[in-house]
Design a protein around this motif. Sequence first.
Motif, PDB file in Angstrom:
ATOM      1  N   PHE A 121      44.401  13.351   4.229  1.00 15.19           N
ATOM      2  CA  PHE A 121      43.182  14.147   4.379  1.00 15.19           C
ATOM      3  C   PHE A 121      43.516  15.641   4.282  1.00 15.19           C
ATOM      4  O   PHE A 121      42.832  16.405   3.584  1.00 15.19           O
ATOM      5  CB  PHE A 121      42.534  13.830   5.724  1.00 15.19           C
ATOM      6  N   ILE A 122      44.559  16.058   4.979  1.00 14.98           N
ATOM      7  CA  ILE A 122      44.952  17.475   4.962  1.00 14.98           C
ATOM      8  C   ILE A 122      45.384  17.896   3.560  1.00 14.98           C
ATOM      9  O   ILE A 122      44.997  18.961   3.066  1.00 14.98           O
ATOM     10  CB  ILE A 122      46.082  17.721   5.974  1.00 14.98           C
ATOM     11  N   ALA A 123      46.169  17.042   2.898  1.00 23.43           N
ATOM     12  CA  ALA A 123      46.639  17.379   1.555  1.00 23.43           C
ATOM     13  C   ALA A 123      45.483  17.516   0.573  1.00 23.43           C
ATOM     14  O   ALA A 123      45.472  18.421  -0.271  1.00 23.43           O
ATOM     15  CB  ALA A 123      47.625  16.316   1.073  1.00 23.43           C
ATOM     16  N   SER A 124      44.498  16.628   0.698  1.00 21.42           N
ATOM     17  CA  SER A 124      43.384  16.675  -0.246  1.00 21.42           C
ATOM     18  C   SER A 124      42.448  17.839   0.034  1.00 21.42           C
ATOM     19  O   SER A 124      41.849  18.399  -0.892  1.00 21.42           O
ATOM     20  CB  SER A 124      42.600  15.353  -0.194  1.00 21.42           C
ATOM     21  N   ARG A 125      42.324  18.222   1.299  1.00 21.90           N
ATOM     22  CA  ARG A 125      41.378  19.272   1.656  1.00 21.90           C
ATOM     23  C   ARG A 125      41.988  20.670   1.619  1.00 21.90           C
ATOM     24  O   ARG A 125      41.330  21.632   1.234  1.00 21.90           O
ATOM     25  CB  ARG A 125      40.800  18.999   3.041  1.00 21.90           C
ATOM     26  N   TYR A 126      43.258  20.768   2.033  1.00 24.84           N
ATOM     27  CA  TYR A 126      43.867  22.089   2.185  1.00 24.84           C
ATOM     28  C   TYR A 126      45.054  22.330   1.268  1.00 24.84           C
ATOM     29  O   TYR A 126      45.492  23.476   1.117  1.00 24.84           O
ATOM     30  CB  TYR A 126      44.330  22.283   3.637  1.00 24.84           C
ATOM     31  N   ARG A 142      48.818  22.671   0.344  1.00 22.79           N
ATOM     32  CA  ARG A 142      50.024  23.032   1.099  1.00 22.79           C
ATOM     33  C   ARG A 142      49.651  23.936   2.271  1.00 22.79           C
ATOM     34  O   ARG A 142      48.897  24.891   2.109  1.00 22.79           O
ATOM     35  CB  ARG A 142      51.014  23.752   0.181  1.00 22.79           C
ATOM     36  N   VAL A 143      50.167  23.637   3.450  1.00 23.34           N
ATOM     37  CA  VAL A 143      49.908  24.462   4.632  1.00 23.34           C
ATOM     38  C   VAL A 143      51.221  25.033   5.135  1.00 23.34           C
ATOM     39  O   VAL A 143      52.288  24.420   5.001  1.00 23.34           O
ATOM     40  CB  VAL A 143      49.216  23.650   5.751  1.00 23.34           C
ATOM     41  N   GLY A 144      51.144  26.237   5.720  1.00 19.91           N
ATOM     42  CA  GLY A 144      52.339  26.897   6.220  1.00 19.91           C
ATOM     43  C   GLY A 144      52.616  26.550   7.672  1.00 19.91           C
ATOM     44  O   GLY A 144      51.943  25.730   8.282  1.00 19.91           O
ATOM     45  N   ARG A 145      53.621  27.226   8.234  1.00 21.03           N
ATOM     46  CA  ARG A 145      53.996  27.026   9.633  1.00 21.03           C
ATOM     47  C   ARG A 145      53.913  28.352  10.376  1.00 21.03           C
ATOM     48  O   ARG A 145      54.198  29.414   9.810  1.00 21.03           O
ATOM     49  CB  ARG A 145      55.419  26.469   9.750  1.00 21.03           C
ATOM     50  N   LEU A 146      53.557  28.271  11.647  1.00 22.16           N
ATOM     51  CA  LEU A 146      53.532  29.470  12.476  1.00 22.16           C
ATOM     52  C   LEU A 146      54.944  29.941  12.776  1.00 22.16           C
ATOM     53  O   LEU A 146      55.874  29.129  12.887  1.00 22.16           O
ATOM     54  CB  LEU A 146      52.834  29.178  13.811  1.00 22.16           C
ATOM     55  N   ASP A 147      55.098  31.247  12.938  1.00 21.69           N
ATOM     56  CA  ASP A 147      56.372  31.765  13.428  1.00 21.69           C
ATOM     57  C   ASP A 147      56.580  31.281  14.862  1.00 21.69           C
ATOM     58  O   ASP A 147      55.616  31.037  15.595  1.00 21.69           O
ATOM     59  CB  ASP A 147      56.364  33.295  13.406  1.00 21.69           C
ATOM     60  N   PRO A 148      57.845  31.155  15.301  1.00 22.98           N
ATOM     61  CA  PRO A 148      58.096  30.714  16.685  1.00 22.98           C
ATOM     62  C   PRO A 148      57.455  31.665  17.689  1.00 22.98           C
ATOM     63  O   PRO A 148      57.318  32.863  17.446  1.00 22.98           O
ATOM     64  CB  PRO A 148      59.629  30.749  16.787  1.00 22.98           C
TER      65      PRO A 148
END
Length: 244
Positions: A194-199, A201-207
């Motif tokens: 679902f995430i791949a189809s809607r968004y 590639r998604v990134g990551r938050l910095d620590p």
Amino acid sequence: MSTTASDTVLRRIRALLDQAERTPFPSEAETFAAKAAELMARHRVDEAAVSGPRPEDRRIVEADVELGRGQYVRARLALLGVVADALDCRLLTSVRADGRRGHLVGHASDVERVELLYTSLLVQATRAAAAEAVPRGHTGVEFRRSFLFGFAHRVGERLTEHMASAVRDAPEPAAGTSSVALVLADRRAAADDFIASRYGRVGRLDPAAALSATAADRGRVAGERADLHTGRGVPSGPHGALGS
């Protein structure tokens, strides 16, 4: 599992949680809360083993959880994240004009469980942090922020332990049917799709910024005592006392 049987189990869970909240004795509260968490885990596994969730709960949904802004927002995000992970949901986040939001993605029944558990646990964490004396050398914000991260970490461990134990104890699948572990893995995969189809590639938050080990350890102790229940005794407002 039929709707009637499912509702009966949920009533038993809520009854245990009511007992956990009413008793003035911490040891009794922990016992009732542990039983409720174990029953919730078994119920979820039974649901997956027998027939999966009800048809209306099989769809993948996305639900927003307002996390606000300020010094404690990343700690709230961490708490939401560990609950989501234990219940096979995915968590995205974004920042808008009114503050940070979490975006839960998963099966409808799982997302509902995450929202209820997170709200309740946030209240418990807030109360536990407020009851702790700030040690010398710490600011109040630094201490409470680290405390909340420690609380979230221990709660995540406990929820994961309950879910893993329930999966291990599940009966062997009937011929031609999938194991519980595979059914739950399929739920996670469906959320990822679902995430791949809607968004895409998604990134990551910095620590998050460095924490106080002393405060985080106290938060872990509070997380060990936390009632793993479904959202009773929630004060008005989305963030409790640590709302900024």
